[in-house]
Scaffold this motif. Structure first.
Motif, PDB file in Angstrom:
ATOM      1  N   CYS A  84       0.850  -1.199   0.000  1.00  0.00           N
ATOM      2  CA  CYS A  84       0.000   0.000   0.000  1.00  0.00           C
ATOM      3  C   CYS A  84       0.886   1.249   0.000  1.00  0.00           C
ATOM      4  O   CYS A  84       1.718   1.415   0.905  1.00  0.00           O
ATOM      5  CB  CYS A  84      -0.896  -0.013   1.230  1.00  0.00           C
ATOM      6  SG  CYS A  84      -1.884   1.475   1.421  1.00  0.00           S
ATOM      7  N   PRO A  85       0.715   2.156  -0.966  1.00  0.00           N
ATOM      8  CA  PRO A  85       1.572   3.344  -1.004  1.00  0.00           C
ATOM      9  C   PRO A  85       1.343   4.281   0.178  1.00  0.00           C
ATOM     10  O   PRO A  85       2.283   4.931   0.645  1.00  0.00           O
ATOM     11  CB  PRO A  85       1.218   4.014  -2.330  1.00  0.00           C
ATOM     12  CG  PRO A  85      -0.080   3.446  -2.739  1.00  0.00           C
ATOM     13  CD  PRO A  85      -0.183   2.100  -2.108  1.00  0.00           C
ATOM     14  N   ARG A  86       0.119   4.362   0.689  1.00  0.00           N
ATOM     15  CA  ARG A  86      -0.144   5.232   1.840  1.00  0.00           C
ATOM     16  C   ARG A  86       0.560   4.725   3.090  1.00  0.00           C
ATOM     17  O   ARG A  86       1.134   5.489   3.861  1.00  0.00           O
ATOM     18  CB  ARG A  86      -1.655   5.347   2.090  1.00  0.00           C
ATOM     19  CG  ARG A  86      -2.354   6.179   1.019  1.00  0.00           C
ATOM     20  CD  ARG A  86      -3.823   6.332   1.283  1.00  0.00           C
ATOM     21  NE  ARG A  86      -4.045   7.055   2.523  1.00  0.00           N
ATOM     22  CZ  ARG A  86      -5.087   6.871   3.321  1.00  0.00           C
ATOM     23  NH1 ARG A  86      -6.002   5.984   2.998  1.00  0.00           N
ATOM     24  NH2 ARG A  86      -5.210   7.563   4.420  1.00  0.00           N
ATOM     25  N   LYS A  87       0.510   3.408   3.294  1.00  0.00           N
ATOM     26  CA  LYS A  87       1.178   2.817   4.453  1.00  0.00           C
ATOM     27  C   LYS A  87       2.695   2.982   4.334  1.00  0.00           C
ATOM     28  O   LYS A  87       3.380   3.280   5.316  1.00  0.00           O
ATOM     29  CB  LYS A  87       0.810   1.335   4.573  1.00  0.00           C
ATOM     30  CG  LYS A  87       1.283   0.701   5.864  1.00  0.00           C
ATOM     31  CD  LYS A  87       0.939  -0.772   5.877  1.00  0.00           C
ATOM     32  CE  LYS A  87      -0.364  -0.982   6.616  1.00  0.00           C
ATOM     33  NZ  LYS A  87      -0.650  -2.402   6.861  1.00  0.00           N
ATOM     34  N   ALA A  88       3.232   2.811   3.141  1.00  0.00           N
ATOM     35  CA  ALA A  88       4.667   2.988   2.923  1.00  0.00           C
ATOM     36  C   ALA A  88       5.083   4.432   3.183  1.00  0.00           C
ATOM     37  O   ALA A  88       6.117   4.690   3.797  1.00  0.00           O
ATOM     38  CB  ALA A  88       5.036   2.576   1.500  1.00  0.00           C
ATOM     39  N   SER A  89       4.274   5.381   2.733  1.00  0.00           N
ATOM     40  CA  SER A  89       4.580   6.797   2.951  1.00  0.00           C
ATOM     41  C   SER A  89       4.562   7.145   4.437  1.00  0.00           C
ATOM     42  O   SER A  89       5.439   7.867   4.928  1.00  0.00           O
ATOM     43  CB  SER A  89       3.579   7.652   2.186  1.00  0.00           C
ATOM     44  OG  SER A  89       3.786   9.000   2.450  1.00  0.00           O
ATOM     45  N   LEU A  90       3.570   6.640   5.149  1.00  0.00           N
ATOM     46  CA  LEU A  90       3.475   6.890   6.587  1.00  0.00           C
ATOM     47  C   LEU A  90       4.678   6.287   7.323  1.00  0.00           C
ATOM     48  O   LEU A  90       5.302   6.954   8.154  1.00  0.00           O
ATOM     49  CB  LEU A  90       2.174   6.309   7.135  1.00  0.00           C
ATOM     50  CG  LEU A  90       1.975   6.401   8.642  1.00  0.00           C
ATOM     51  CD1 LEU A  90       1.853   7.856   9.065  1.00  0.00           C
ATOM     52  CD2 LEU A  90       0.749   5.615   9.063  1.00  0.00           C
ATOM     53  N   PHE A  91       5.002   5.043   7.004  1.00  0.00           N
ATOM     54  CA  PHE A  91       6.128   4.387   7.660  1.00  0.00           C
ATOM     55  C   PHE A  91       7.438   5.090   7.328  1.00  0.00           C
ATOM     56  O   PHE A  91       8.317   5.216   8.182  1.00  0.00           O
ATOM     57  CB  PHE A  91       6.192   2.915   7.255  1.00  0.00           C
ATOM     58  CG  PHE A  91       7.217   2.140   8.013  1.00  0.00           C
ATOM     59  CD1 PHE A  91       6.970   1.720   9.306  1.00  0.00           C
ATOM     60  CD2 PHE A  91       8.443   1.837   7.448  1.00  0.00           C
ATOM     61  CE1 PHE A  91       7.912   1.013  10.022  1.00  0.00           C
ATOM     62  CE2 PHE A  91       9.400   1.135   8.149  1.00  0.00           C
ATOM     63  CZ  PHE A  91       9.126   0.718   9.445  1.00  0.00           C
ATOM     64  N   ALA A  92       7.579   5.572   6.090  1.00  0.00           N
ATOM     65  CA  ALA A  92       8.809   6.269   5.685  1.00  0.00           C
ATOM     66  C   ALA A  92       8.989   7.551   6.483  1.00  0.00           C
ATOM     67  O   ALA A  92      10.094   7.854   6.945  1.00  0.00           O
ATOM     68  CB  ALA A  92       8.773   6.578   4.191  1.00  0.00           C
ATOM     69  N   SER A  93       7.912   8.311   6.675  1.00  0.00           N
ATOM     70  CA  SER A  93       8.033   9.554   7.440  1.00  0.00           C
ATOM     71  C   SER A  93       8.339   9.262   8.915  1.00  0.00           C
ATOM     72  O   SER A  93       9.122   9.972   9.546  1.00  0.00           O
ATOM     73  CB  SER A  93       6.776  10.404   7.306  1.00  0.00           C
ATOM     74  OG  SER A  93       5.676   9.766   7.900  1.00  0.00           O
ATOM     75  N   LEU A  94       7.740   8.198   9.453  1.00  0.00           N
ATOM     76  CA  LEU A  94       8.031   7.825  10.840  1.00  0.00           C
ATOM     77  C   LEU A  94       9.486   7.388  11.007  1.00  0.00           C
ATOM     78  O   LEU A  94      10.157   7.784  11.962  1.00  0.00           O
ATOM     79  CB  LEU A  94       7.095   6.706  11.306  1.00  0.00           C
ATOM     80  CG  LEU A  94       5.634   7.083  11.512  1.00  0.00           C
ATOM     81  CD1 LEU A  94       4.805   5.843  11.800  1.00  0.00           C
ATOM     82  CD2 LEU A  94       5.500   8.086  12.626  1.00  0.00           C
ATOM     83  N   MET A  95       9.982   6.593  10.077  1.00  0.00           N
ATOM     84  CA  MET A  95      11.364   6.137  10.153  1.00  0.00           C
ATOM     85  C   MET A  95      12.343   7.301   9.981  1.00  0.00           C
ATOM     86  O   MET A  95      13.371   7.355  10.640  1.00  0.00           O
ATOM     87  CB  MET A  95      11.639   5.062   9.100  1.00  0.00           C
ATOM     88  CG  MET A  95      10.992   3.732   9.414  1.00  0.00           C
ATOM     89  SD  MET A  95      11.448   3.061  11.025  1.00  0.00           S
ATOM     90  CE  MET A  95      13.173   2.766  10.804  1.00  0.00           C
ATOM     91  N   ARG A  96      12.019   8.247   9.100  1.00  0.00           N
ATOM     92  CA  ARG A  96      12.888   9.408   8.911  1.00  0.00           C
ATOM     93  C   ARG A  96      12.960  10.232  10.184  1.00  0.00           C
ATOM     94  O   ARG A  96      14.027  10.628  10.631  1.00  0.00           O
ATOM     95  CB  ARG A  96      12.409  10.285   7.770  1.00  0.00           C
ATOM     96  CG  ARG A  96      13.283  11.539   7.573  1.00  0.00           C
ATOM     97  CD  ARG A  96      12.696  12.518   6.594  1.00  0.00           C
ATOM     98  NE  ARG A  96      11.317  12.855   6.837  1.00  0.00           N
ATOM     99  CZ  ARG A  96      10.885  13.721   7.744  1.00  0.00           C
ATOM    100  NH1 ARG A  96      11.735  14.326   8.536  1.00  0.00           N
ATOM    101  NH2 ARG A  96       9.605  13.973   7.870  1.00  0.00           N
ATOM    102  N   ARG A  97      11.792  10.463  10.806  1.00  0.00           N
ATOM    103  CA  ARG A  97      11.783  11.248  12.040  1.00  0.00           C
ATOM    104  C   ARG A  97      12.521  10.535  13.161  1.00  0.00           C
ATOM    105  O   ARG A  97      13.213  11.154  13.959  1.00  0.00           O
ATOM    106  CB  ARG A  97      10.348  11.549  12.464  1.00  0.00           C
ATOM    107  CG  ARG A  97       9.689  12.560  11.552  1.00  0.00           C
ATOM    108  CD  ARG A  97       8.391  13.045  12.092  1.00  0.00           C
ATOM    109  NE  ARG A  97       7.530  11.950  12.513  1.00  0.00           N
ATOM    110  CZ  ARG A  97       6.244  12.060  12.728  1.00  0.00           C
ATOM    111  NH1 ARG A  97       5.644  13.215  12.571  1.00  0.00           N
ATOM    112  NH2 ARG A  97       5.532  11.037  13.105  1.00  0.00           N
ATOM    113  N   LEU A  98      12.394   9.207  13.218  1.00  0.00           N
ATOM    114  CA  LEU A  98      13.093   8.440  14.237  1.00  0.00           C
ATOM    115  C   LEU A  98      14.607   8.476  14.008  1.00  0.00           C
ATOM    116  O   LEU A  98      15.385   8.664  14.939  1.00  0.00           O
ATOM    117  CB  LEU A  98      12.603   6.990  14.238  1.00  0.00           C
ATOM    118  CG  LEU A  98      13.219   6.064  15.269  1.00  0.00           C
ATOM    119  CD1 LEU A  98      12.796   6.497  16.671  1.00  0.00           C
ATOM    120  CD2 LEU A  98      12.788   4.640  15.024  1.00  0.00           C
ATOM    121  N   ALA A  99      15.027   8.317  12.758  1.00  0.00           N
ATOM    122  CA  ALA A  99      16.455   8.300  12.453  1.00  0.00           C
ATOM    123  C   ALA A  99      17.081   9.682  12.547  1.00  0.00           C
ATOM    124  O   ALA A  99      18.280   9.812  12.783  1.00  0.00           O
ATOM    125  CB  ALA A  99      16.677   7.735  11.053  1.00  0.00           C
ATOM    126  N   ALA A 100      16.281  10.747  12.388  1.00  0.00           N
ATOM    127  CA  ALA A 100      16.816  12.106  12.402  1.00  0.00           C
ATOM    128  C   ALA A 100      16.857  12.706  13.797  1.00  0.00           C
ATOM    129  O   ALA A 100      17.239  13.858  13.943  1.00  0.00           O
ATOM    130  CB  ALA A 100      15.983  12.995  11.475  1.00  0.00           C
TER     131      ALA A 100
END
Length: 119
Positions: A84-100
């Protein structure tokens, strides 16, 4: 009717000769080539950028860690993939914020930094 692809014999033999020469141009990396991965203190000064890419019917979530003073020094890591592209987008933003997460604040780079690093 579709015409078949044709290549003359001279070009074909030249192409095969170049393909056979590839084993000479490729070489294994040495230990100093891998110091980039072992000496990872530079990762403390990186900006994190999320990337979504469609691959084999799924959306891959990749994180790119780019050095703030030299953006041409970066590592791209695949994290996971979703259908699902929406789920991937949400997870990507969460992972970016966590890694940053950084006590100094969020690190960032701009397109101007890339041009300065190349010159």
């Amino acid at each position: 009717m579709k015409s078949y692809f044709r290549i003359d014999e001279v070009t074909y033999s030249h192409l095969l000769g170049r393909l056979n020469d590839l084993h000479v141009t490729d070489k294994r990396g040495t230990l100093p080539d891998f110091t980039f991965f072992h000496k990872d203190e530079w990762l403390a000064d990186t900006a994190v950028i999320e990337e979504l890419a469609r691959h084999k019917g799924e959306w891959q979530v990749n994180l790119v860690f780019a050095h703030t003073t030299n953006p041409m020094r970066f590592i791209r890591r695949q994290i996971t993939s979703y259908s699902c592209p929406r789920k991937a987008s949400l997870f990507a933003s969460l992972m970016r914020r966590l890694a940053a997460k950084d006590q100094r604040g969020t690190q960032a780079i701009s397109i101007n930094d890339i041009f300065v690093a190349q010159n």
